[in-house]
Design a protein around this motif. Structure first.
Motif, PDB file in Angstrom:
ATOM      1  N   THR A 286      43.256   0.612 -44.944  1.00 42.51           N
ATOM      2  CA  THR A 286      44.572   0.008 -45.128  1.00 42.51           C
ATOM      3  C   THR A 286      45.469   0.306 -43.933  1.00 42.51           C
ATOM      4  OG1 THR A 286      44.318   0.315 -47.506  1.00 42.51           O
ATOM      5  CG2 THR A 286      46.526  -0.191 -46.722  1.00 42.51           C
ATOM      6  N   CYS A 287      45.301   1.478 -43.334  1.00 42.52           N
ATOM      7  CA  CYS A 287      46.084   1.851 -42.148  1.00 42.52           C
ATOM      8  C   CYS A 287      45.783   0.932 -40.974  1.00 42.52           C
ATOM      9  CB  CYS A 287      45.805   3.307 -41.757  1.00 42.52           C
ATOM     10  SG  CYS A 287      46.330   4.513 -42.985  1.00 42.52           S
ATOM     11  N   THR A 288      44.537   0.534 -40.831  1.00 45.43           N
ATOM     12  CA  THR A 288      44.143  -0.378 -39.758  1.00 45.43           C
ATOM     13  C   THR A 288      44.846  -1.722 -39.923  1.00 45.43           C
ATOM     14  OG1 THR A 288      41.992   0.707 -39.609  1.00 45.43           O
ATOM     15  CG2 THR A 288      42.176  -1.469 -38.617  1.00 45.43           C
ATOM     16  N   LEU A 289      44.891  -2.220 -41.145  1.00 42.83           N
ATOM     17  CA  LEU A 289      45.591  -3.472 -41.419  1.00 42.83           C
ATOM     18  C   LEU A 289      47.089  -3.318 -41.199  1.00 42.83           C
ATOM     19  CD1 LEU A 289      43.737  -4.560 -44.682  1.00 42.83           C
ATOM     20  CD2 LEU A 289      43.485  -5.538 -42.398  1.00 42.83           C
ATOM     21  N   ALA A 290      47.641  -2.208 -41.657  1.00 40.55           N
ATOM     22  CA  ALA A 290      49.077  -1.954 -41.489  1.00 40.55           C
ATOM     23  C   ALA A 290      49.448  -1.887 -40.016  1.00 40.55           C
ATOM     24  CB  ALA A 290      49.475  -0.659 -42.192  1.00 40.55           C
ATOM     25  N   GLU A 291      48.602  -1.272 -39.205  1.00 40.17           N
ATOM     26  CA  GLU A 291      48.890  -1.169 -37.775  1.00 40.17           C
ATOM     27  C   GLU A 291      48.977  -2.552 -37.135  1.00 40.17           C
ATOM     28  OE1 GLU A 291      47.323   0.903 -33.643  1.00 40.17           O
ATOM     29  OE2 GLU A 291      46.293   1.382 -35.518  1.00 40.17           O
ATOM     30  N   LYS A 292      48.084  -3.447 -37.529  1.00 39.58           N
ATOM     31  CA  LYS A 292      48.124  -4.813 -36.991  1.00 39.58           C
ATOM     32  C   LYS A 292      49.422  -5.518 -37.385  1.00 39.58           C
ATOM     33  CE  LYS A 292      43.148  -5.289 -36.790  1.00 39.58           C
ATOM     34  NZ  LYS A 292      41.955  -5.900 -37.362  1.00 39.58           N
ATOM     35  N   MET A 293      49.850  -5.329 -38.630  1.00 41.68           N
ATOM     36  CA  MET A 293      51.090  -5.948 -39.085  1.00 41.68           C
ATOM     37  C   MET A 293      52.305  -5.344 -38.378  1.00 41.68           C
ATOM     38  SD  MET A 293      50.511  -6.555 -43.160  1.00 41.68           S
ATOM     39  CE  MET A 293      49.736  -4.983 -43.548  1.00 41.68           C
TER      40      MET A 293
ATOM     41  N   PRO B  40      49.152   4.183 -45.394  1.00 34.28           N
ATOM     42  CA  PRO B  40      50.072   4.176 -44.260  1.00 34.28           C
ATOM     43  C   PRO B  40      51.521   4.230 -44.730  1.00 34.28           C
ATOM     44  CG  PRO B  40      49.357   1.952 -44.701  1.00 34.28           C
ATOM     45  CD  PRO B  40      48.598   2.844 -45.654  1.00 34.28           C
ATOM     46  N   MET B  41      52.372   4.750 -43.860  1.00 36.08           N
ATOM     47  CA  MET B  41      53.798   4.813 -44.128  1.00 36.08           C
ATOM     48  C   MET B  41      54.529   4.597 -42.809  1.00 36.08           C
ATOM     49  SD  MET B  41      56.087   7.878 -45.795  1.00 36.08           S
ATOM     50  CE  MET B  41      55.302   7.705 -47.395  1.00 36.08           C
TER      51      MET B  41
ATOM     52  N   SER C  38      45.893   7.414 -40.855  1.00 32.71           N
ATOM     53  CA  SER C  38      44.726   8.282 -40.849  1.00 32.71           C
ATOM     54  C   SER C  38      43.556   7.444 -40.335  1.00 32.71           C
ATOM     55  CB  SER C  38      44.416   8.778 -42.260  1.00 32.71           C
ATOM     56  OG  SER C  38      43.158   9.423 -42.290  1.00 32.71           O
ATOM     57  N   PRO C  39      42.693   8.034 -39.506  1.00 33.58           N
ATOM     58  CA  PRO C  39      41.572   7.249 -38.971  1.00 33.58           C
ATOM     59  C   PRO C  39      40.556   6.844 -40.035  1.00 33.58           C
ATOM     60  CG  PRO C  39      41.379   9.543 -38.311  1.00 33.58           C
ATOM     61  CD  PRO C  39      42.715   9.394 -38.984  1.00 33.58           C
TER      62      PRO C  39
ATOM     63  N   LYS D 177      52.568   5.624 -33.250  1.00 33.79           N
ATOM     64  CA  LYS D 177      51.615   5.900 -34.328  1.00 33.79           C
ATOM     65  C   LYS D 177      51.291   7.389 -34.320  1.00 33.79           C
ATOM     66  CE  LYS D 177      47.299   4.681 -33.730  1.00 33.79           C
ATOM     67  NZ  LYS D 177      46.014   3.954 -33.680  1.00 33.79           N
ATOM     68  N   LEU D 178      51.219   7.983 -35.505  1.00 36.13           N
ATOM     69  CA  LEU D 178      50.901   9.401 -35.645  1.00 36.13           C
ATOM     70  C   LEU D 178      49.729   9.564 -36.619  1.00 36.13           C
ATOM     71  CD1 LEU D 178      51.992  12.418 -35.096  1.00 36.13           C
ATOM     72  CD2 LEU D 178      52.901  12.203 -37.399  1.00 36.13           C
ATOM     73  N   ASN D 179      48.680  10.258 -36.188  1.00 41.61           N
ATOM     74  CA  ASN D 179      47.528  10.554 -37.034  1.00 41.61           C
ATOM     75  C   ASN D 179      47.890  11.748 -37.918  1.00 41.61           C
ATOM     76  OD1 ASN D 179      45.145  11.466 -38.171  1.00 41.61           O
ATOM     77  ND2 ASN D 179      43.958  11.311 -36.291  1.00 41.61           N
ATOM     78  N   LEU D 180      48.056  11.505 -39.189  1.00 37.39           N
ATOM     79  CA  LEU D 180      48.489  12.554 -40.111  1.00 37.39           C
ATOM     80  C   LEU D 180      47.468  13.674 -40.255  1.00 37.39           C
ATOM     81  CD1 LEU D 180      50.974  13.114 -41.821  1.00 37.39           C
ATOM     82  CD2 LEU D 180      49.758  12.150 -43.769  1.00 37.39           C
ATOM     83  N   GLN D 181      46.193  13.356 -40.026  1.00 38.37           N
ATOM     84  CA  GLN D 181      45.152  14.388 -40.116  1.00 38.37           C
ATOM     85  C   GLN D 181      45.381  15.513 -39.113  1.00 38.37           C
ATOM     86  OE1 GLN D 181      42.629  14.279 -42.455  1.00 38.37           O
ATOM     87  NE2 GLN D 181      43.724  12.505 -43.229  1.00 38.37           N
TER      88      GLN D 181
END
Length: 104
Positions: A30-37, A71-72, A25-26, A52-56
């Motif tokens: 935590t999603c931003t950190l997860a994306e980097k990992m 994030p998932m 979600s934008p 990557k899929l924006n759940l919103q």
């Protein structure tokens, strides 16, 4: 950077092997950190296509796959969900997830 796709685009993909989808979600730090990992894990592992899929923007997708938090990371084998990872803790956690949920 992970390619962001819509739910509609996701359903059009016909992967031959394993594909992962990072649900974000934008508005989620935590999603931003997860994306980097996830990007780091993708560069190390190198075999799995990851989007990557924006759940919103995908409430029907959320309902279909019972997504309750972000994030998932979802792992699919030819459009069939085989595993989900949440919470996403660190790059090693993601690498373990991507390699140990395969039947090869």
């Amino acid at each position: 950077m992970l390619a962001e796709i819509s739910a509609r685009d996701w359903y059009k993909i016909e992967p031959l092997e394993y594909t992962a989808l990072l649900i974000t979600s934008p508005f989620c730090q935590t999603c931003t950190l997860a994306e980097k990992m996830v990007e780091e894990a993708k560069n190390i592992e190198g075999r799995t296509n990851i989007y990557k899929l924006n759940l919103q923007l995908a409430p029907d997708f959320a309902y279909e796959y019972k997504i309750q938090s972000v994030p998932m990371l979802l792992l699919f084998h030819r459009q069939t969900l085989v595993a989900r990872l949440s919470p996403i803790k660190h790059t090693g956690n993601i690498l373990h997830f991507l390699t140990n949920n395969r039947e090869e």
